[in-house]
Each structure stands twice: as structure tokens, then as C-alpha cells.
Design an enzyme around this catalytic site. Structure first.
Site, mmCIF file in Angstrom:
data_model
loop_
_atom_site.group_PDB
_atom_site.id
_atom_site.type_symbol
_atom_site.label_atom_id
_atom_site.label_comp_id
_atom_site.label_asym_id
_atom_site.label_seq_id
_atom_site.Cartn_x
_atom_site.Cartn_y
_atom_site.Cartn_z
ATOM 1 N N ARG A 11 -10.281 0.972 -11.469
ATOM 2 C CA ARG A 11 -9.615 2.261 -11.578
ATOM 3 C C ARG A 11 -9.542 2.707 -13.043
ATOM 4 N NH1 ARG A 11 -4.257 1.923 -7.659
ATOM 5 N NH2 ARG A 11 -5.359 1.730 -5.657
ATOM 6 N N ASN A 35 -9.310 -3.062 -7.657
ATOM 7 C CA ASN A 35 -8.432 -2.096 -8.324
ATOM 8 C C ASN A 35 -8.636 -2.069 -9.829
ATOM 9 O OD1 ASN A 35 -5.583 -2.741 -6.125
ATOM 10 N ND2 ASN A 35 -7.246 -1.257 -5.922
ATOM 11 N N ASP A 55 0.840 -1.193 0.000
ATOM 12 C CA ASP A 55 0.000 0.000 0.000
ATOM 13 C C ASP A 55 0.878 1.247 0.000
ATOM 14 O OD1 ASP A 55 -2.332 1.409 0.003
ATOM 15 O OD2 ASP A 55 -2.992 0.780 1.992
ATOM 16 N N ARG A 112 1.271 -4.661 6.497
ATOM 17 C CA ARG A 112 0.611 -3.698 5.613
ATOM 18 C C ARG A 112 1.312 -2.356 5.755
ATOM 19 N NH1 ARG A 112 -5.610 -2.730 3.817
ATOM 20 N NH2 ARG A 112 -5.158 -0.977 2.448
ATOM 21 N N GLU A 144 -0.384 -13.108 12.577
ATOM 22 C CA GLU A 144 -0.040 -11.892 13.298
ATOM 23 C C GLU A 144 -0.064 -10.734 12.306
ATOM 24 O OE1 GLU A 144 0.544 -11.723 16.600
ATOM 25 O OE2 GLU A 144 0.127 -13.878 16.727
#
Length: 286
Positions: free
Chosen positions: A121, A118, A70, A235, A254
Site C-alpha cells: 500500500r 498490505n 477488516d 472476520r 469454525e
């Protein structure tokens, strides 16, 4: 307190994988070139990594690491660069990531390069991302170090890109190094639906309609069949959600969130994530 119904979380600002473009933003040690060093991302410095023990022991690292890529567009905006440069830089960063994982003895790596959402887009932007993905993965495949798999709804992509991604898997099949799953046009729910659909069809063909469907059987038909579930999800870019990424495979994973935008994700950022993981007490529901 606001009790209004929240809007669905937007898809990640995901970008591509590796690229042969000269727009290499940081070297394999995570060091920025001089020009970019003058415009560092606007975030407080993270704690330094202890250089005497930079990588946790192999027993303390994840078997399967996943990264939601990201922040490509945010990074481009911060550095006053075209977003295509960010996609190329993000592609190079995936190459770096797999190299770092290889050194840390992490066997499986999954990167979410492009979500199915996506694809809605601007077509020109999607084309730029797909070009960076295919170019980058070709360069990685050329090293003959890693098994590269493209997972997702490849049939939704333009034929040239879908064919190129499928060819990369065939070209690298049998390579004993790190397995890289490049999730392109990927949907977590779609992954589960496809697995159940395939299992149901197989049961029908075998005349086993009345046999129970188990978790083990469903897992055997997911895009990551034969691989361990994901142990750690990273992330980037400060977002703290999974946005539908691999809900089945991340059931006990995790989570680690970092403010670094993906093209600016460094080796130190990687090590901080591994040390955070190594320090956690994974109870697996017990």
C-alpha cells in the site's frame, strides 16, 4: 452462468492493534460515545444477546480464537473521519477483544493486523498502521496482563518497528495471562514455507535427511508452535473468505462472519460469535 476465471481475493483491509490515542470509539462494554451514536454503521440491528447468560460456559468457548481485522477504512468513510482515527480505534478494539477473551477464559488469541500484501500500500498509510500497531501493543504490554507475540515477516518492516515488536515479546515473556499473537506482515503460505525450510535445515544439521517429515514436525516449526490450532475465526466487515490466513492452523476451524467493521465491533458482536460457536456440532471430519 459466468465461467470466467475469478480474480484472486484481495488482502484484508486489516488494521492495527491497540493504541493509547484518546480516539476510543466504544468503552469496554461496547457502548458508543454520543457523537458516534448519531452515525451508527449502516447495517440492520443484530439479535440481542441474552444478558442472563452472556458468555457460554468455559467448555463451550474456543481455546484459540482468531480475528481478521477488516473494515478500518470503511468505518472511517462511514463516519467521515480520517483513516488514522480508524486505525487508532481499531487498535483500542484489540485491547478490548483481549480483555473480553480473558473474561471468557479463551487462552489464545490471534489477530491479523497487517498482511504481507498490505505492505504494498501507500508507504504513508503503512507507516500509520505500523505506528498504531506498535503504540497499541506497547500500551497492552504495559498492563503486564498478557503475553504478546508479533508473528510474521518482521524483517520486511522498517527497523524501528521490527525491533519494537520483538522487544515486546521479550518484555512480556513468562506472563501467565492470555497469549496474543499479533500477525504483522503475515502470510499464511509463507508461514508454512518458513516452517518447512527451518525443519529441513535442522534435519540437515542433525544428519537426518532420510527421516520422514510429519504433520507434527511441521507444526512444531510454525509461528504458533506449541499452541492449539485455531478453533474459531471471526472476520469483520462482511467479507466471507480467509484470504490466505493461517491455512494450516485453521484446517478445522469454525468460521464466523459479521457485517460490523472492526473499529465498530462490540462486546455484543463478540458474544454473538461465541454463542454461534457454542451451538455448532464440531465433528472434526468424523
Amino acid at each position: 452462468m459466468n465461467h470466467s476465471t475469478p480474480h484472486p481475493a484481495p488482502p484484508p483491509d486489516t488494521g492495527p492493534t491497540e493504541s493509547t490515542s484518546p480516539a476510543r470509539v466504544r468503552d469496554s462494554r461496547g457502548q458508543p460515545p454520543p457523537l458516534l451514536a448519531q452515525s451508527a454503521p449502516e447495517r440492520p440491528p443484530a439479535p440481542a444477546v441474552q444478558q442472563d447468560d452472556p458468555v457460554p460456559s468455559s467448555a463451550a468457548v474456543p481455546r484459540h480464537l482468531a480475528v481478521i481485522l477488516d473494515g478500518n477504512r470503511r468505518w472511517a468513510h462511514k463516519h467521515h473521519l480520517p483513516v488514522t482515527v480508524a486505525y487508532q480505534a481499531g487498535a483500542q478494539r484489540v485491547h478490548d477483544l483481549v480483555t473480553w477473551c480473558e473474561g471468557a477464559h479463551i487462552r489464545y488469541v490471534t489477530v491479523w493486523a497487517l498482511s504481507q500484501d498490505n505492505l504494498h500500500r501507500d508507504p504513508a498509510a503503512v507507516t500509520d498502521i505500523l505506528h498504531a500497531i506498535t503504540t497499541g501493543l506497547r500500551a497492552m504490554a504495559a498492563t503486564r496482563r498478557w503475553y504478546i507475540r508479533a508473528i510474521g515477516a518482521l524483517d520486511l518492516l522498517p527497523a524501528e518497528h521490527a525491533e519494537a515488536l520483538r522487544a515486546l515479546e521479550e518484555d512480556t515473556r513468562g506472563i501467565a495471562g492470555v497469549t496474543l499473537n499479533a500477525a504483522v506482515a503475515y502470510s499464511g503460505r509463507g508461514d508454512i514455507v518458513d516452517a518447512v525450510h527451518t525443519l529441513t535445515q535442522q534435519r540437515g544439521a542433525d544428519g537426518e535427511h532420510d527421516q520422514p517429515v510429519t504433520e507434527h514436525l511441521v507444526a512444531r516449526h510454525l509461528s504458533t508452535a506449541g499452541q492449539p490450532d485455531i478453533d474459531l475465526v471471526i472476520r469483520t466487515s462482511g467479507e466471507q473468505r480467509l484470504s490466505g490466513f493461517m491455512p494450516w492452523q485453521t484446517a478445522e476451524a469454525e468460521l464466523y462472519f459479521t457485517d460490523a467493521d472492526w473499529p465498530g465491533f462490540t462486546h455484543d458482536d463478540f458474544l454473538r460469535a461465541l454463542h454461534s460457536y457454542a451451538g455448532r456440532d464440531r465433528r472434526h471430519g468424523l
